[in-house]
Design an enzyme around this catalytic site. Structure first.
Site, PDB file in Angstrom:
ATOM      1  N   SER A 170      -1.856   2.222   1.247  1.00  0.00           N
ATOM      2  CA  SER A 170      -1.528   2.783  -0.144  1.00  0.00           C
ATOM      3  C   SER A 170       0.214   2.562  -0.667  1.00  0.00           C
ATOM      4  CB  SER A 170      -1.242   4.258  -0.324  1.00  0.00           C
ATOM      5  OG  SER A 170      -1.822   4.447  -1.906  1.00  0.00           O
ATOM      6  N   HIS A 225      -5.175   0.333  -2.908  1.00  0.00           N
ATOM      7  CA  HIS A 225      -6.403   0.788  -4.163  1.00  0.00           C
ATOM      8  C   HIS A 225      -4.459   1.177  -5.582  1.00  0.00           C
ATOM      9  CE1 HIS A 225      -5.971   4.621  -1.644  1.00  0.00           C
ATOM     10  NE2 HIS A 225      -4.551   4.299  -2.306  1.00  0.00           N
TER      11      HIS A 225
END
Length: 195
Positions: free
Chosen positions: A98, A123
């Protein structure tokens, strides 16, 4: 309770003990080894600024083993990495997921690394909100703007087309070190210490 090892160094003036992170800082190593939040960001930023003041021409190494975290805290670290004069060398040891993967890719070009068994995951931003419909709409619009900003910067740092970044970050997108190199998140997989 967090345990922090202490190291003892022998000098010509006797013994000196340091917590391990202070000792690493002497070698211009900043360690990001937990979730990215405001406290973590403040610590990382303070260390980056300190090392810039110590020697503005010498690289700083940012070791990353983090599941990611807050976007705003991550942007604070990112902006500081871009703001300071020394190159920030990034090295994934374990996991960069992330926002941590975003920071890994934000290292100085040619100086972004991962160890062979590292895992990298990108993501789209996550968020949650409850309240009145108007407030939920405001927060949804904000998170979409943040996604666009993250995607644009990640595209610049990896060389991937923005459309590919948007498609790949639609869901969790995992890569091993070699995949991350091919994707452009890192420049090299390290087997031995380059320092």
């Amino acid at each position: 309770m967090s345990l922090v090892p202490i190291v003892v160094e022998q000098t010509n003036r006797g013994e000196r003990s340091y917590d391990i992170f202070s000792r690493l800082l002497k070698d211009r190593i900043v360690f990001l080894g937990e979730e990215i939040n405001d406290t973590t960001a403040s610590l990382v930023i303070a260390q980056l600024l300190f090392l810039e003041a110590e020697d503005p021409d010498k690289d700083i190494w940012l070791y990353i083993n983090s599941p990611g975290g807050s976007i705003t805290a991550g942007f604070a670290i990112y902006d500081t990495m871009q703001y300071i004069k020394p190159d920030v060398v990034t090295l994934c040891v374990g996991m960069a997921a992330s926002m941590a993967a975003f920071l890994l890719a934000a290292g100085a070009k040619g100086k972004r690394f991962a160890l062979p068994n590292s895992e990298i995951m990108i993501h789209q931003p996550l968020g949650g909100m409850q309240g009145q419909a108007t407030d939920i709409k405001i927060h949804a619009e904000r998170i979409l703007k943040l996604r666009d900003k993250l995607d644009k910067i990640l595209a610049e740092n990896t060389g991937q087309p923005i459309e590919k970044i948007k498609a790949d970050t639609e869901r969790d997108f995992f890569m091993d070190a070699e995949d991350a190199k091919a994707y452009g998140i890192i420049d090299e997989v390290l087997i031995r210490n380059k320092r």
